[in-house]
Each structure stands twice: as structure tokens, then as C-alpha cells.
Design a protein around this motif. Structure first.
Motif, mmCIF file in Angstrom:
data_model
loop_
_atom_site.group_PDB
_atom_site.id
_atom_site.type_symbol
_atom_site.label_atom_id
_atom_site.label_comp_id
_atom_site.label_asym_id
_atom_site.label_seq_id
_atom_site.Cartn_x
_atom_site.Cartn_y
_atom_site.Cartn_z
ATOM 1 N N HIS A 80 0.826 -1.206 0.000
ATOM 2 C CA HIS A 80 0.000 0.000 0.000
ATOM 3 C C HIS A 80 0.860 1.256 0.000
ATOM 4 N N ALA A 81 1.917 1.275 0.813
ATOM 5 C CA ALA A 81 2.739 2.478 0.922
ATOM 6 C C ALA A 81 3.492 2.775 -0.368
ATOM 7 N N GLN A 82 3.801 1.745 -1.147
ATOM 8 C CA GLN A 82 4.445 2.000 -2.432
ATOM 9 C C GLN A 82 3.523 2.825 -3.326
ATOM 10 N N MET A 83 2.244 2.460 -3.355
ATOM 11 C CA MET A 83 1.295 3.215 -4.157
ATOM 12 C C MET A 83 1.133 4.646 -3.625
ATOM 13 N N PHE A 84 1.154 4.802 -2.311
ATOM 14 C CA PHE A 84 1.112 6.138 -1.721
ATOM 15 C C PHE A 84 2.271 6.977 -2.248
ATOM 16 N N TRP A 85 3.463 6.431 -2.221
ATOM 17 C CA TRP A 85 4.641 7.204 -2.647
ATOM 18 C C TRP A 85 4.666 7.420 -4.148
ATOM 19 N N PHE A 145 -4.163 7.043 -10.620
ATOM 20 C CA PHE A 145 -5.303 7.034 -9.691
ATOM 21 C C PHE A 145 -4.876 7.560 -8.324
ATOM 22 N N PHE A 146 -3.723 7.113 -7.838
ATOM 23 C CA PHE A 146 -3.259 7.554 -6.523
ATOM 24 C C PHE A 146 -2.832 9.022 -6.544
ATOM 25 N N GLN A 147 -2.279 9.492 -7.648
ATOM 26 C CA GLN A 147 -1.992 10.925 -7.764
ATOM 27 C C GLN A 147 -3.266 11.736 -7.563
ATOM 28 N N ALA A 148 -4.323 11.341 -8.268
ATOM 29 C CA ALA A 148 -5.583 12.068 -8.185
ATOM 30 C C ALA A 148 -6.182 11.975 -6.786
ATOM 31 N N LEU A 149 -6.132 10.797 -6.197
ATOM 32 C CA LEU A 149 -6.689 10.602 -4.855
ATOM 33 C C LEU A 149 -5.992 11.499 -3.839
ATOM 34 N N LEU A 150 -4.676 11.517 -3.858
ATOM 35 C CA LEU A 150 -3.924 12.260 -2.855
ATOM 36 C C LEU A 150 -4.021 13.764 -3.041
ATOM 37 N N HIS A 151 -4.067 14.208 -4.301
ATOM 38 C CA HIS A 151 -4.031 15.644 -4.573
ATOM 39 C C HIS A 151 -5.420 16.238 -4.821
#
Length: 543
Positions: free
Chosen positions: A206-211, A243-249
Motif C-alpha cells: 500500500h505504501a508503495q502506491m502512496f509514494w 489514480f493515486f496521484q488524483a486521490l492524494l491531490h
């Protein structure tokens, strides 16, 4: 503390790292936090369907409920073999919410490759596009297991002849409670090209996708006003990363079924895209189309240009008004290198970003001086920012992560100003149109033909500045096969992008003193007389 080798033009990602403490870098927490803050703000768009941040969080919890009802438990693997569609994301998010592990599979997989993925992953459930059932049949015929459960999209008629018990994808169930996950827990197993063996399943935490989301986002300078537009497949790292870029930002994420050169700019205009993602030959393909008056009539401010040759950067920006970001990353690692926008050294890898360490080393892992080529090895300073290994392949994991550095198999040069330049691959893999191709899998398919004595698969450059698959073949009897026969033998047994373009029939192979084929000699000789080109012959490979 800033990495002394990092690019000072890239801002730090401290804000998101402070917002989400290490234990909170799991998808259920990210989804819940963003849903609470952004609610009905548009988040994900597939075709004519747009879901808000709140709706995506609800979809994840309800999809997890349907998986639970089907007997899927934490740690179970769920294979997904589908095109870019909402159902893909639905199942992926449901797995992540539940603590099951998604196994996205390239939709072009078939035969030996698909059999290996199903065997190695031990998937309990397969979610598959109905149109891909013939590919599943080829995988079963090659020795792959039949998953316990098979959910199909767009129909349940069994066309395999294998008597499979097919069920439709169930509607989302009752909302399930989010699993208590840790950042090092595996969210997905992504299969990447093998070199001297079968494809390897990369265990992505999970943390890899976060980073991925943090690092790529800061390279683009993303804000909540951005619209991220991709045509890349969800079964690869890049689109999942988006997807994770959009989710986080807090951005909007727009994903199309596939890349279309003729429709690309119209779709970008329709969705008011601001950032897009172009790999390998995509920029060159767009440039090859006739100029149009509306080439600059869009809102895209930057595009990822990883693997785009430097000679295309200037013309692309001049014609379309879009600067390209040079970058480097891999399924096993993360966004590791990035350039300013536009790149100050077009066609290179960029500069090492904060939070990463890199060395260029010789065969004994000893660093080489700046300006000298060596293998790139990497490690992350943040926990679980890289993959944790290869699923069910401890020997390959130890080999790749020896001395506690990930060995990329890529030969690079670090220049004195700190930017890195890709030279070639030390590992025996071919990269075409964003796909890593295993030479071993191509060769095993060829060697299964009774008329072929020996073979070697290797890369040759194309007109678009990327690899094409070439094979050299020794026949057991002269004229037993034509080059076209060799290509047709591969169809249906290999993904379409792995079917050779160039075929060279030789009397004998160049060998080392130990009797191994010297592929570098074949590659360096290039397109010598007698190399057959299926594109020049006008033959189109069936998908």
C-alpha cells in the motif's frame, strides 16, 4: 534532509507525508480521508460515468462486501483480466478495502504466460472480460489451473469448451468494514517480464502506491484543479499510479479504454485535461499525424514523457504546446528520477528525487565514476516505498535485492551535473510500446515448434525510437519454415505485442566460450540482409 543528488527544481512532498503518517498510508484510510474532505467533488471518470470522492469510497466498501459474500478473505488473490472500465477499479478497490490482493493481468496474456500467472498467483477468483475467454482457454490448455470462481463481464456463456462455471460480476453488496491494514501489506501483485525465466509477480505494498502518488504528483506540481488524463491500461503501474496521484491531490482522474492517435486531442479537450501520460512511441505517433489548426486548442500543461526519445521533445512542444517530463521508475521501485518541465536534457532519465538513493556499479556492486556506464541499483529511504519482492520466487527476490539494493538490470551513466542517462538493458528483456517482453517466453514458444533447432529473441530499434522483437532461428532442416510460418506459429500463443516483427534464419548461432548464444552480437549486427520484416511484408498480427 534533501538528497544531495536530487533535482532542486522538484518541490518536496512533505505536506502529504505529514498529512498521512506512516501507519495511515493504506488505501482504505486514504479513501476515507478524501471522501470526508472532498465529498461530492468529481473524482473518477470512465466513459460517461463520473463518480465523486464519496461515491468511490462507498464503491470500495460495497465491492468488498460482495467479495466477502463470495468467500474471499484477507490475503486471497483476486485476478482481474479486463480492459479499462469501472468494474476493474471496483474489484481492485474492493480487494484493497478487504485486505485481499488484486492481481491485474495484461489483457494480451495467453498461453504459457497466462498459465504461469494463474499458477504462480494461486488466484481464488478471476474477474474477466467475456471477450477474453479464448485467452483463458489457451492458458488452461497450456497447463494453467482453473480458478475456484470466475466472474465475467458482459456475458456468462462459456465459449472455452472447458465446461467452466461462469457467473456474472455481482452487484456491490452491503458495506464492509475496512480491514486494519499496515502500509507494508500487499495491495497488488503486478506481473512484469521475466528475462531468463517466466514473468515475475511484483508484490506492491500500500505504501508503495502512496509514494507513487506523492512523488509523481510533486514532479508535475499537481493541485486540486488538475485533470489527469490517461489512455494507459490499469493493469500496469502507470495508470494505477495516476489514480493515486488524483486521490492524494484531490484531482479528477479521467481514463479512456485505450490510446487512439486520431481521437487523443479531442478527448483531452472534451475532458479539459491538464496533465497526460505518454510512454515510448506515443509522442512520436501523435507527431506522425498531419498537422491540424487545433493542435494547440487544449488545456494540457504537461505530459509524462518517460522513454520518449530526445529528438521528439522539441517538435512535440512546438507543435502541441506541451512540454514533456523525463522520468524513470519501474514496477519494483517508484518514481525515482524526474526532470524539470520541460526537460533540460531531453530523452534522459532526469535527476534523482528526494527520498531515493542510487548508485551506478560494476558487476561486483562497486560504484563507478561519473561518466562511466554501469548497472543502476536503487533503494528508498521511506519504508515500503518499493516493492517487497517477487511472489512465490524467493530466489529471484534475493537475486534482485542483493546487498539490500534493488538491481534494475539497466545500464546507465550518471553525468557530473547529476542527471542520469539510460544506455541499454543488461537484463534479457525487450520493451515495446510500454510493454516489457520476456525473451525467454518468446524463445520457449518458438522452441515448441518441431522444425526449430535453436532460437534467440532480441531487440532491434524501430522507426519510432523503441524496441521491436527480433528472432534469429536455426532450423532442423533447410527451408522447413518460412519467416511468415514462424510468425504465424507465435500468434495465439504469445501476446500480440510479443510476436516477432523481424525474423532472421541463420545456419548457426554466435556462441560464447560456454556455448551460450551471444545475443549482443545479433543485436549489434542489426538489420543485415536477409532479415525479414513482417511490416514490410504487409502482415498484420491478430490481437
Amino acid at each position: 534532509m534533501s538528497n544531495p543528488n536530487s533535482n532542486p527544481a522538484l518541490p518536496a512532498g512533505a505536506a502529504l507525508a505529514d498529512e498521512f503518517l506512516p501507519a495511515e498510508r493504506t488505501l482504505p484510510i486514504l479513501l476515507a480521508r478524501r471522501a470526508a474532505a472532498l465529498g461530492e467533488r468529481p473524482f473518477v471518470t470512465f466513459a460517461d460515468t463520473t463518480l465523486s470522492f464519496a461515491q468511490v469510497e462507498q464503491l470500495a466498501a460495497a465491492s468488498a462486501g460482495a467479495l466477502l459474500d463470495a468467500g474471499i478473505a484477507r490475503g486471497d488473490r483476486v485476478a482481474i483480466m479486463a480492459a479499462n472500465r469501472l468494474e476493474f477499479l471496483q474489484v481492485f478497490l474492493g480487494c484493497a478495502w478487504l485486505g485481499a490482493i488484486a492481481v491485474p493481468i495484461n489483457t494480451a496474456s495467453k498461453g504459457v504466460q497466462l498459465a504461469h500467472i494463474l499458477t504462480n498467483s494461486g488466484a481464488k477468483l478471476l474477474v474477466i472480460d467475456h471477450a477474453l475467454l479464448p485467452s483463458l482457454q489457451s492458458g488452461i490448455e497450456a497447463g494453467g489451473p482453473v480458478p475456484d470462481l470466475i466472474w465475467t463481464l458482459d456475458g456468462t456463456q462459456d465459449t472455452t469448451g472447458k465446461g467452466l462455471a461462469l457467473q456474472p460480476l455481482p452487484v456491490p453488496g452491503e458495506r464492509a468494514e475496512a480491514a486494519a491494514l499496515r502500509p507494508g501489506d500487499t495491495i497488488a501483485i503486478l506481473y512484469t517480464s521475466g528475462t531468463t525465466g517466466p514473468s515475475k509477480g511484483v508484490c506492491c505494498p500500500h505504501a508503495q502506491m502512496f509514494w507513487w502518488g506523492v512523488n509523481t504528483g510533486r514532479a508535475f506540481g499537481l493541485t486540486a484543479d488538475d485533470v489527469l488524463f490517461t489512455t494507459l491500461p490499469l493493469f500496469h503501474t502507470n495508470a494505477l499510479n495516476t489514480f493515486f496521484q488524483a486521490l492524494l491531490h484531490g484531482c479528477r482522474f479521467v481514463i479512456l479504454p485505450k490510446f487512439s492517435a486520431s481521437g487523443f486531442w479531442n478527448s483531452a479537450r472534451e475532458h479539459r485535461a491538464t496533465v497526460t501520460y505518454l510512454l515510448g512511441a506515443m509522442a512520436a505517433i501523435l507527431l506522425s499525424r498531419p498537422p491540424e489548426p487545433g493542435d494547440r486548442d487544449h488545456s494540457i500543461r504537461a505530459a509524462l514523457g518517460g522513454g520518449v526519445p530526445g529528438r521528439f521533445h522539441g517538435p512535440f512542444q512546438e507543435r502541441f504546446g506541451v512540454p514533456l517530463l523525463d522520468a524513470y521508475g519501474s514496477t519494483e521501485t517508484n518514481f525515482v528520477f524526474g526532470s524539470p518541465i520541460p526537460s533540460d536534457h531531453p530523452g534522459t532519465m532526469g535527476y534523482l528525487i528526494d527520498g531515493m538513493e542510487a548508485r551506478v556499479v560494476d558487476e561486483d556492486d562497486t560504484p563507478v565514476p561519473d561518466g562511466e556506464a554501469g548497472e543502476l541499483i536503487l533503494r528508498a529511504l521511506e519504508p515500503f516505498a518499493f516493492a517487497t519482492g517477487y511472489f512465490g520466487m524467493p530466489d529471484k527476490t534475493v537475486e534482485a535485492w542483493r546487498n539490500l539494493w534493488f538491481h534494475t538490470g539497466d545500464r546507465v551513466v550518471r553525468e557530473k551535473d547529476g542527471h542520469y542517462r539510460f544506455i541499454d538493458r543488461t537484463k534479457d528483456a525487450i520493451r515495446r510500446r510500454g510493454e516489457n517482453i520476456s525473451s525467454w517466453e518468446v524463445e520457449q514458444t518458438l522452441l515448441a515448434h518441431p522444425a526449430i533447432e535453436a532460437c534467440a529473441a532480441y531487440p532491434l530499434p524501430s522507426e519510432l525510437g523503441e524496441d521491436e522483437v527480433a528472432v534469429a532461428v536455426v532450423l532442423k532442416q533447410a527451408n522447413a519454415l518460412s519467416p511468415l510460418d514462424i510468425v504465424m506459429h507465435c500468434e495465439g500463443k504469445l501476446p500480440y505485442f510479443a510476436v516477432p516483427r523481424f525474423v532472421r534464419v541463420v545456419a548457426e548461432m554466435p556462441l560464447t566460450e560456454n556455448g551460450k548464444i551471444r545475443k549482443f552480437a545479433l543485436r549489434d549486427e542489426g538489420r543485415v540482409p536477409g532479415v525479414w520484416d513482417r511490416e514490410e511484408a504487409g502482415y498484420q498480427v491478430r490481437r
